[in-house]
Design a protein around this motif. Structure first.
Motif, PDB file in Angstrom:
ATOM      1  N   UNK A  26      -1.689  22.348  -5.343  1.00  0.00           N
ATOM      2  CA  UNK A  26      -1.660  21.701  -4.026  1.00  0.00           C
ATOM      3  C   UNK A  26      -2.595  20.493  -3.984  1.00  0.00           C
ATOM      4  N   UNK A  27      -3.714  20.577  -4.706  1.00  0.00           N
ATOM      5  CA  UNK A  27      -4.703  19.499  -4.681  1.00  0.00           C
ATOM      6  C   UNK A  27      -4.301  18.357  -5.606  1.00  0.00           C
ATOM      7  N   UNK A  28      -3.897  18.697  -6.844  1.00  0.00           N
ATOM      8  CA  UNK A  28      -3.658  17.676  -7.870  1.00  0.00           C
ATOM      9  C   UNK A  28      -2.180  17.371  -8.095  1.00  0.00           C
ATOM     10  N   UNK A  29      -1.300  18.087  -7.423  1.00  0.00           N
ATOM     11  CA  UNK A  29       0.119  17.924  -7.686  1.00  0.00           C
ATOM     12  C   UNK A  29       0.583  18.964  -8.690  1.00  0.00           C
ATOM     13  N   UNK A  30       1.886  19.215  -8.698  1.00  0.00           N
ATOM     14  CA  UNK A  30       2.406  20.267  -9.565  1.00  0.00           C
ATOM     15  C   UNK A  30       2.644  19.722 -10.972  1.00  0.00           C
ATOM     16  N   UNK A  31       1.684  19.965 -11.849  1.00  0.00           N
ATOM     17  CA  UNK A  31       1.753  19.556 -13.243  1.00  0.00           C
ATOM     18  C   UNK A  31       1.283  20.727 -14.110  1.00  0.00           C
ATOM     19  N   UNK A  32       1.707  20.789 -15.370  1.00  0.00           N
ATOM     20  CA  UNK A  32       1.226  21.871 -16.235  1.00  0.00           C
ATOM     21  C   UNK A  32      -0.295  21.901 -16.338  1.00  0.00           C
ATOM     22  N   UNK A  33      -0.926  20.739 -16.450  1.00  0.00           N
ATOM     23  CA  UNK A  33      -2.378  20.723 -16.616  1.00  0.00           C
ATOM     24  C   UNK A  33      -3.080  21.193 -15.339  1.00  0.00           C
ATOM     25  N   UNK A  34      -2.447  20.948 -14.176  1.00  0.00           N
ATOM     26  CA  UNK A  34      -3.051  21.407 -12.916  1.00  0.00           C
ATOM     27  C   UNK A  34      -3.044  22.924 -12.830  1.00  0.00           C
ATOM     28  N   UNK A  35      -2.043  23.566 -13.436  1.00  0.00           N
ATOM     29  CA  UNK A  35      -2.000  25.019 -13.469  1.00  0.00           C
ATOM     30  C   UNK A  35      -2.952  25.592 -14.513  1.00  0.00           C
ATOM     31  N   UNK A  36      -3.232  24.825 -15.554  1.00  0.00           N
ATOM     32  CA  UNK A  36      -4.137  25.276 -16.608  1.00  0.00           C
ATOM     33  C   UNK A  36      -5.601  25.084 -16.228  1.00  0.00           C
ATOM     34  N   UNK A  37      -5.886  24.083 -15.420  1.00  0.00           N
ATOM     35  CA  UNK A  37      -7.266  23.724 -15.085  1.00  0.00           C
ATOM     36  C   UNK A  37      -8.095  24.895 -14.542  1.00  0.00           C
ATOM     37  N   UNK A  38      -7.583  25.715 -13.624  1.00  0.00           N
ATOM     38  CA  UNK A  38      -8.409  26.834 -13.138  1.00  0.00           C
ATOM     39  C   UNK A  38      -8.847  27.777 -14.249  1.00  0.00           C
ATOM     40  N   UNK A  39      -7.981  27.995 -15.244  1.00  0.00           N
ATOM     41  CA  UNK A  39      -8.354  28.879 -16.348  1.00  0.00           C
ATOM     42  C   UNK A  39      -9.460  28.258 -17.200  1.00  0.00           C
TER      43      UNK A  39
END
Length: 651
Positions: free
Chosen positions: A98-111
């Motif tokens: 939601x903050x950075x846009x829907x990208x693979x790296x945005x989903x990986x960043x929290x991990x």
């Protein structure tokens, strides 16, 4: 002034507890920052080329479409069915998207963030327990564990889960040392939050935490039991919070709970995601409202380079041992020596209690994973890497202390740990045709270290001499070199992203939820129908446009009997596609009556038939073929089920 290298690896003093946690010297501070930098590099390297994780990424996309989907963990944007896990581990990913846009790296960043925090928390916990040197060794060993380097680059559950149980352990160590209720309550809360990520697997850490406090807290037994009961209540409340919320929400106001036949969150947690994992032991989840274990993919025994291992030996098989098991010998020796050498100390001795904590933690998860189905889920091993690293740090410090003092009854431990660990690591490394020089190099480093340690005992030398310091350094290098080599492969793009949190030369990845690979991945899944890196293929774009053009007032663009057919349109377009049957295809949603009602009321018009081997999918496909009109599309089997176009028994 800074401290010398010999002071940096100075062992724990012989006191009733570890030395103060504060006041790191310059060299220790530098080493800590170096470890944190190494962890950050390993976890973030090439993050811009991260891949979507099949099934989890679609859910994360749907969770960004509405707060209802976010709360319940909906797989599809229309909120018809949830993911087949609790959604807690996906909440940070959905927020990041939601903050950075829907990208693979945005989903990986929290991990990535969770991984760096894990390294810092482990260092702090071990430092408080066994001293600065042990904390640095533990943090370094953890960072260089292959599954750790790979796991914190993926979208799976274990990064958040591992961080939560590590925070719980750190809080419990503090509570046991100070006999304070507040950190103990925080430990219960952290385990409860870990439950939201990995369900009942989080509770497997409770025996270690509870035994630590029960044995070593400096208060009366009655007060210890009372405080543990209070913390346990907090843990249960935090763990059950989402399930209770779901249970109190009317079924028509929330998605169907995947993995169940009775639409119950408790069935999903207890039956589908727990009892089914132990089907090989004769345990049945039929009475829990779970779909049958036989319909669940990925529950086969782990594979080791194409060779299956026995159920109780899987943790020693190459596929899992190469990801987490390099330090088995030194960890086992550390537990034995730590408990035996310190057995004469007072009950409240925190050093002995720490060995008990990490030893019970390791044994519990070892037994759980040996008994349960692991399959190719190598990222499960992240929680095993924690006690292994902690025991490595604490054990090496104790062994070094015994060696320094030339204690004839204990000085054997350091060379024994070195020889056993290096030999075991060399054995694992030789099971793969990867870096043929690795095993000899580790052997040479270990042998050189032992030789230098022996020379440091020469007459006239007063340990710890510079030779002894070089010797212990070489021994540590020999122990960690193979693991570090495996972990470092995350920096090489030719190894790609396995999606299972693994690093190194893995030859076989059999699993039902692949992270769709990059083109450069040598293990590319050639059966994939679409590329998760970019967007819909031109063919899929044309098909989606075709379906939307014929959608009319219907709520759903189309329904399908396979979530895989719905997956690309949900992931890349956020399309409201109805995935009948959920992940296994066996969830009774929608029911036969509900499916016909959707068609009769105009909310659903088109159905795409994609292979679903389970009975619900076959029944739906049979009804569609008998009551709906096939549409003129050359690629996909599309049926128009609108009441005006549907003809009974028309094929």
């Amino acid at each position: 002034m800074g401290v010398t290298t010999s002071e940096l690896i100075r062992p724990v003093r012989s006191t009733d507890g570890p030395p103060p946690a504060r006041g790191k010297g310059f060299d220790a501070e530098l080493a800590w920052w170096a470890i944190m930098l190494a962890a950050t590099v390993l976890f973030t390297w090439d993050i811009q080329h991260s891949t979507y994780h099949s099934f989890y990424s679609e859910t994360a996309r749907s969770m960004t479409e509405s707060w209802k989907g976010f709360l319940f963990g909906s797989f599809d944007p229309a909120n018809t069915i949830t993911i087949d896990k609790l959604p807690g581990f996906l909440w940070p990913q959905a927020l990041s998207a939601r903050i950075f846009g829907f990208h693979p790296w945005a989903l990986t960043l929290p991990q990535v963030v969770e991984g760096v925090l894990c390294v810092a928390v482990l260092h702090r916990a071990v430092r408080r327990w066994a001293g600065e040197s042990a904390g640095l060794l533990a943090a370094g060993a953890f960072t260089l564990t292959p599954v750790v380097a790979g796991m914190f680059r993926t979208e799976v559950e274990d990064p958040a889960f591992t961080l939560c149980v590590l925070l719980a352990a750190s809080a419990t160590l503090r509570a046991a040392r100070e006999a304070r209720l507040r950190p103990l309550l925080m430990a219960g809360l952290w385990v409860g939050l870990g439950f939201q990520a990995k369900m009942l697997e989080a509770w497997a850490v409770l025996p270690a935490l509870g035994l630590l406090y029960l044995v070593s807290a400096p208060v009366t037994l009655r007060r210890r039991l009372t405080q543990l009961a209070t913390a346990g209540a907090v843990c249960v409340a935090a763990s059950a919070s989402w399930m209770v919320l779901v249970s109190l929400t009317p079924a028509q106001d929330r998605p169907f709970i995947d993995g169940t036949t009775d639409n119950s969150a408790f069935s999903q947690v207890v039956g589908y995601n727990f009892l089914n994992r132990f089907a090989s032991l004769g345990i049945s989840a039929k009475a829990t409202g779970s779909v049958a274990a036989t319909t669940m993919a990925g529950t086969a025994p782990a594979h080791s380079g194409g060779q299956s291992t026995g159920q109780w030996a899987k943790m020693f098989g190459p596929s899992l041992a190469s990801q987490v098991g390099w330090l088995y010998p030194v960890a086992a020796l550390s537990v034995v020596c730590g408990l035996v050498w310190l057995r004469g100390r007072h009950r409240t001795d925190p050093l002995r209690a720490g060995f008990l904590l990490w030893g019970v933690w390791l044994a519990t998860y070892f037994l759980v994973f040996s008994a349960g189905a692991v399959g190719a889920h190598t990222y499960y091993m992240g929680v095993v890497a924690v006690p292994l690293a902690a025991l490595f740090g604490g054990g090496i410090v104790q062994f070094w202390r015994a060696w320094r003092r030339a204690d004839r009854t204990r000085s054997w431990a350091l060379p024994t740990a070195a020889v056993g660990t290096v030999a075991w690591s060399a054995f694992i490394a030789t099971r793969y045709s990867f870096l043929p020089w690795l095993a000899p190099a580790a052997t040479v480093a270990g042998a050189l270290g032992l030789l230098l340690l022996a020379l440091s005992r020469a007459p006239g030398r007063r340990p710890p001499s510079r030779i002894a310091v070089l010797g212990i350094g070489a021994v540590v290098v020999g122990m960690l070199l193979p693991s570090a080599a495996w972990a470092s492969t995350v920096l090489d793009p030719k190894y790609g992203h396995s999606g299972m949190g693994a690093a190194g030369p893995v030859s076989t990845w059999h699993h039902h939820r692949h992270a769709w690979p990059r083109t450069r991945n040598p293990h590319k899944n050639t059966a994939a129908r679409y590329d998760h890196r970019t967007a819909l293929t031109p063919e899929q774009q044309r098909f989606l446009a075709f379906m939307k053009a014929h959608q009319g007032p219907a709520t759903f663009v189309f329904a399908t009997t396979s979530w895989r057919w719905a997956s690309p349109y949900i992931l890349f377009a956020g399309a409201k596609v109805l995935p009948m049957g959920g992940f296994t295809g066996a969830a009774p949603t929608p029911t036969s009556a509900g499916f016909r009602n959707l068609i009769a009321t105009g909310r659903l018009r088109h159905v795409v038939l994609g292979g679903a081997p389970t009975a619900p999918g076959r029944a739906a496909a049979q009804w569609v073929r008998g009551h709906c009109a096939p549409m003129p599309h050359q690629t996909f089997r599309v049926y128009d089920c609108a009441p005006t176009s549907a003809t009974p028994n028309r094929r």
